[in-house]
Design an enzyme around this catalytic site. Structure first.
Site, PDB file in Angstrom:
ATOM      1  N   LEU A 550       0.826  -1.209   0.000  1.00 33.08           N
ATOM      2  CA  LEU A 550       0.000   0.000   0.000  1.00 33.08           C
ATOM      3  C   LEU A 550       0.857   1.254   0.000  1.00 33.08           C
ATOM      4  CD1 LEU A 550      -2.699  -0.978   2.646  1.00 33.08           C
ATOM      5  CD2 LEU A 550      -3.073  -0.679   0.203  1.00 33.08           C
ATOM      6  N   GLY A 551       2.041   1.154   0.577  1.00 32.93           N
ATOM      7  CA  GLY A 551       2.886   2.335   0.651  1.00 32.93           C
ATOM      8  C   GLY A 551       3.951   2.142   1.696  1.00 32.93           C
ATOM      9  N   GLY A 553       5.586   3.476   5.301  1.00 36.10           N
ATOM     10  CA  GLY A 553       5.344   4.256   6.503  1.00 36.10           C
ATOM     11  C   GLY A 553       6.664   4.684   7.087  1.00 36.10           C
ATOM     12  N   VAL A 558       3.916  -0.901   4.124  1.00 32.34           N
ATOM     13  CA  VAL A 558       2.565  -1.232   4.554  1.00 32.34           C
ATOM     14  C   VAL A 558       1.908  -2.116   3.501  1.00 32.34           C
ATOM     15  CG1 VAL A 558       0.367  -0.297   5.324  1.00 32.34           C
ATOM     16  CG2 VAL A 558       2.451   0.995   5.699  1.00 32.34           C
ATOM     17  N   LYS A 572       1.817  -3.077   8.737  1.00 31.29           N
ATOM     18  CA  LYS A 572       3.068  -2.336   8.573  1.00 31.29           C
ATOM     19  C   LYS A 572       4.207  -3.197   9.077  1.00 31.29           C
ATOM     20  CE  LYS A 572       4.683   1.916  10.483  1.00 31.29           C
ATOM     21  NZ  LYS A 572       4.277   3.241  10.846  1.00 31.29           N
ATOM     22  N   ASP A 673       5.053  14.380  12.133  1.00 32.80           N
ATOM     23  CA  ASP A 673       5.202  14.054  10.708  1.00 32.80           C
ATOM     24  C   ASP A 673       3.862  14.175   9.979  1.00 32.80           C
ATOM     25  OD1 ASP A 673       6.625  13.489   8.457  1.00 32.80           O
ATOM     26  OD2 ASP A 673       6.730  11.318   8.797  1.00 32.80           O
TER      27      ASP A 673
END
Ligand SMILES: *[C@@H]1O[C@H](CO)[C@@H](O)[C@H](O)[C@H]1NC(C)=O
Ligand SMILES: *[C@@H]1O[C@H](CO)[C@@H](O)[C@H](O)[C@H]1NC(C)=O
Ligand SMILES: *[C@@H]1O[C@H](CO)[C@@H](O)[C@H](O)[C@H]1NC(C)=O
Ligand SMILES: *[C@@H]1O[C@H](CO)[C@@H](O)[C@H](O)[C@H]1NC(C)=O
Ligand SMILES: *[C@@H]1O[C@H](CO)[C@@H](O)[C@H](O)[C@H]1NC(C)=O
Length: 882
Positions: A550-551, A553, A558, A572, A673
């Site tokens: 998904l991406g 982190g 993830v 994650k 962040d």
């Protein structure tokens, strides 16, 4: 003559008593077999006169009583009928190269010593010890090629055993609980095996002096309490196992000179008696999670403490008062490992698991709900004088509720439900909400004769007090439920309609949270985080396949996954390159924070997994991606651009989530962040803030300097980027940048832009000087012509300017931002209802309605025309509208 006849009589007597001569023949055949199976043999092992062979001793009747072939470089094996040497007393075969199976020596009742150490035997017979009632010394260490064997329970036949050395001998299984059978056992050497399970209870009262159980492959486990009743102990080697719990009180073990406990999972505070052991020379404690003050030993003691214990300070001396109290609390529940790992250092307010503090650094909440702790409730809770909530429900606590808890001046909630508490229920001030259900014996007195009676009907006064307390309690509860009802109504008004799933979760919250703000944080334990197995997570993510990615982190990749029950999750996984202690810290920090913060606009932690080097967090899955995708690459991801209404509602969600982090959670947290990539969207395009790996406890010091600058360029507040100064205002700054991105559809840093525009903040702040300029920089996909939009965009632009003020003090706080943004979203409420309709598929009908029909519909639903302008926006995407 008389003397001669006497001698004759003696000879006669001896002959009639001595065994038949056949036994001589037996030993000679066994000895012949022995000689034929060993090589090289000592030179004199030939002929039948075996009693004269080197190393052989016989009794008067030529029966072998001793064989000594130690350290003779002999190979070969031992014949199976060795046990026919009926008078055998000692066997010395150590330090050779003997191989093959060890023969059974069962029923050799005279056998006193067996030395088989340092050979290469292949197996150990299960009936070896049976009937060896004379056995005194048994040695079989360093036979590492033995087939795995366990210590047979019939070792108990060897009641004279004094020395049992079997280190490095392939022993598996449990230590049998037979140690009360050995009143003379002094040496028990079982190091370097694969013995598992606990120390046997019959160690207590045994006479073992040298106890070596170190370096078991999987490790012995359980606590080491039994040591305190092994009063003869001199040398204790328990290192490199899996022992847990605290060091016991060794006050009666005054002979200990060597205590090796390193490389275990020991926790708890070191008892004074251990530091005061009068004969102690060597002690090793490193690589445990020992807590409390650093111990002090006599100057002659060689001490190894290592760096990985959890002592409160690097130097000796008492711990902070709150830490001391919490350690007593942990002591009453056997110092659980999970607390020992988290409760590091001398500040109980530094993200300690299950502990929450106020901004002044006072412990206000202790939450052990559903932690499966056993033990008792420590009276030391009373020393946490700022305690407001004490949540101990659903554990296995026994004993009574300490009276001292009634002295806590700020206590509001005490939940001890579903334990096994007994004794009287102390009378608390009426302002304390006590939940004690699910404790069958609470309020009962267990009489010495075992019967049970109620203990509090002794005085009518107490009953009266109770009645008053109950009445007050009911009143408070009624008032509170009224308030929470009103509040809920307000919230509903604010946020409109929720999907049923959310509604259920909220209802659960309200239920468990009860009355006030205070409890928001603690409800977290009601959504108990699940511990997932690595196998499950591998399975649901297709073995962490790229397709499921998904991406990225803060510290890992993830992955998307779906549990068996259909729940979609985001997993994650910490990257192995991050597997440093710093990475671990971030992992634990993230769990620690996530357990404490639960909010509709913060992504929820569902569980986690720690397995070997794997560290994974499991989150709720957010199906609609993140805000960065929507703002900057929406076409690429197949989304239509967000409308202004959607954008501002997302901004408000984020502001609420961050406001909660800053001030409404029990501790003040700083996200550090914030950026569109960390703002995740649900199906309803409601937003949740994610990625808590860098979250900092604001209490750690508003002006703390971080050695490492965390965060993302483009969103870093100037004072933070320049000096590392951290405060909640750095999140406000980042939020201001996000507002600018929402308005312009441009990234905070965009190298493709001309120089003067590359940095969004400085460029946009220049634009803000002239309000008319704003119109030109608004994201082209936004329709600014519809009524109200432009005005609200300008207001939000103005707000983004304040948020990114150079001076932190000039930036508004999140609460203020929420107040500014919420009216804009509020105004669009009829739109939202419209959107719900759209979801139900009414969309196409809408487009076919005439203007007047639509207006009539709105009027019917809302009644006021002043709300109308807000609807424009949701229609603005449709060309048919105008
Ligand atoms: C185990 O025994 C073997 C000989 O059988 C020896 O070489 C090895 O060093 C021993 N291991 C330990 C840890 O003592
Ligand atoms: C030490 O011995 C005394 C006297 O036998 C006994 O009362 C006490 O409980 C023992 N302490 C521990 C920690 O075993
Ligand atoms: C203590 O430990 C040292 C090194 O670890 C060792 O040389 C010494 O023999 C030990 N002394 C005793 C009494 O065990
Ligand atoms: C509370 O603290 C005081 C002083 O620090 C200490 O003497 C006392 O033993 C503590 N109470 C409990 C129950 O631990
Ligand atoms: C609860 O405590 C009582 C005595 O206080 C004991 O008899 C009972 O076995 C305990 N029950 C459980 C489930 O531990």
């Amino acid at each position: 003559m008389a003397s001669l006849s006497l001698i004759l009589i003696f000879i006669l007597i001896i002959f009639s008593v001595s065994p038949p001569q056949t036994s001589l023949a037996d030993d000679s055949s066994v000895m012949a077999k022995l000689a034929s199976s060993l090589s090289p043999l000592p030179s004199d092992w030939k002929g039948t006169e075996y009693c004269t062979w080197t190393g052989i001793k016989c009794d008067a009747t030529n029966l072998v009583i001793s064989i000594d072939l130690s350290s003779s470089s002999i190979s070969g094996s031992l014949p199976p009928d060795l046990n026919r040497l009926s008078q055998l007393q000692t066997l010395f075969f150590q330090k050779n190269r003997l191989s093959g199976p060890i023969p059974s020596l069962a029923n050799l009742t005279s056998l006193r010593e067996i030395h088989l150490d340092d050979n290469d035997f292949s197996s150990f017979p299960p009936d070896f010890f049976s009937g060896l009632c004379g056995l005194h010394i048994m040695g079989i260490s360093n036979n590492m090629n033995l087939a795995p064997w366990s210590i047979p329970a019939d070792l108990a036949h060897c009641g004279n055993l004094a020395t049992f050395t079997a280190s490095n001998a392939s022993i598996i299984g449990l230590l049998p609980d037979i140690f009360s059978s050995f009143p003379s056992l002094q040496n028990l050497h079982l190091s370097y095996n694969n013995i598992t399970g606990p120390l046997p209870p019959t160690f207590a009262g045994s006479y073992i002096v040298y106890l070596w159980l170190n370096n078991q492959i999987k490790g012995l486990s359980g606590n080491i309490d039994v040591l305190s009743s092994m009063t003869q102990l001199s040398q204790i080697w328990l290192q490199a196992n899996q022992f847990t719990g605290p060091l016991p009180d060794l006050v009666n073990c005054t002979d200990i000179f060597d205590l090796q406990l390193r490389d275990n999972q020991l926790t708890g505070v070191i008892p004074k008696s251990v530091m005061n052991l009068p004969k102690l020379v060597n002690i090793s404690l490193q690589n445990n999670k020992i807590q409390g003050p650093m111990p002090v030993f006599g100057s002659k003691v060689k001490v190894e403490l290592g760096q990985t214990n959890s002592f409160c300070k690097d130097t000796p001396g008492p711990c902070d008062d709150q830490v001391t109290a919490l350690l007593s609390v942990a002591g009453a529940i056997e110092y659980p490992m999970q607390l020992a790992q988290s409760w590091q250092g001398n500040d109980a307010c530094s993200n300690w698991l299950s502990v929450n503090c106020d901004t002044e650094g006072h412990v206000t909440i202790v939450n052990f709900g559903k932690d499966r702790f056993s033990g008792t409730i420590s009276p030391a809770f009373a020393n946490l004088t700022f305690l407001r909530s004490l949540i101990l429900n659903d554990n296995n606590l026994t004993g009574s509720i300490p009276m001292s808890l009634t002295t806590l001046p700020h206590l509001q909630i005490l939940d001890v439900s579903n334990n096994n508490l007994s004794g009287p229920l102390p009378v608390f001030h009426s302002s304390v909400q006590v939940n004690s259900k699910g404790n069958a014996f609470l309020g009962m007195k267990i009489n010495p004769d075992g019967t049970v009676s109620t203990s509090w009907n002794e005085s009518a006064g107490i009953i009266a007090a109770l009645v008053i307390a109950v009445v007050l309690f009911v009143a408070v509860v009624l008032y509170i439920s009224y308030r929470s009802y009103v509040k809920k109504r307000k919230q509903e008004k604010f946020f409109g309609h929720f999907d049923p799933e959310k509604g259920r979760k909220m209802a659960k919250n309200v239920n468990n949270e009860g009355p006030n703000e205070l409890q928001r944080g603690q409800s977290s334990r009601d959504h108990i985080e699940e511990v997932f197995s690595i196998e499950t997570l591998r399975q649901v993510t297709n073995d962490f396949s790229n397709k499921n990615e998904l991406g990225k982190g803060g510290f890992g990749i993830v992955y998307k996954g779906e549990l068996q029950d259909g729940t979609k999750i985001a997993v994650k996984r910490m990257e192995s390159s991050m597997m440093s202690s710093k990475g671990m810290n971030e992992f634990h920090a993230e769990i620690g924070v996530l357990k404490k913060v639960r909010h509709r606009h913060l992504v929820a932690l569902l569980g986690y997994c720690m397995n070997g080097n794997e560290r994974l967090l499991v989150f709720e899955y957010m199906p609609q991606g993140n805000l960065a995708q929507r703002l900057f690459d929406c076409r690429q991801h197949g989304y239509s651009p967000l409308t202004w209404k959607q954008r501002i509602s997302i901004a408000l969600d984020v502001a609420r989530g961050v406001e909660y982090l800053h001030s409404l959670a029990q501790q003040s947290f700083i996200h550090r962040d914030l950026k569109p990539a960390n703002i995740l969207l649900g199906d309803d395009l409601r937003a949740k803030v994610a990625d808590f790996g860098l979250v900092k406890n604001a209490h750690d010091g508003n002006y703390s300097m971080d050695t490492r600058l965390a965060g993302t360029f483009g969103y870093l507040a100037p004072e933070y980027a320049n000096t590392g100064r951290v405060s909640t205002k750095i999140d406000v700054y980042a939020f201001g940048v996000i507002l600018m991105e929402i308005i312009t559809g441009r990234k905070s840093l965009d190298e493709k832009m001309p120089n003067e525009q590359a940095n969004l903040v400085s460029w946009f702040r220049r634009i803000l000087i002239n309000k008319e300029e704003i119109r030109k920089v608004i994201d082209e996909s936004l329709d600014i012509n519809c009524q109200g939009s432009y005005e609200s965009i300008c207001k939000v632009a103005e707000l983004s300017g304040y948020c990114t003020a150079r001076e932190p003090l000039q930036r508004p706080d999140m609460g203020h931002i929420v107040n500014v943004l919420s009216p804009f979203v509020d105004l669009w409420k009829p739109c939202e209802e419209k959107e719900e309709d759209e979801k139900e598929g009414v969309d196409s009908i809408d487009l076919d309605m005439s203007l007047s029909q639509i207006v009539q519909k709105w009027k019917a639903s809302e009644g006021t025309s002043s709300d109308m302008f807000s609807i424009d926006d949701s229609r603005s995407q449709s060309k048919d509208w105008r």
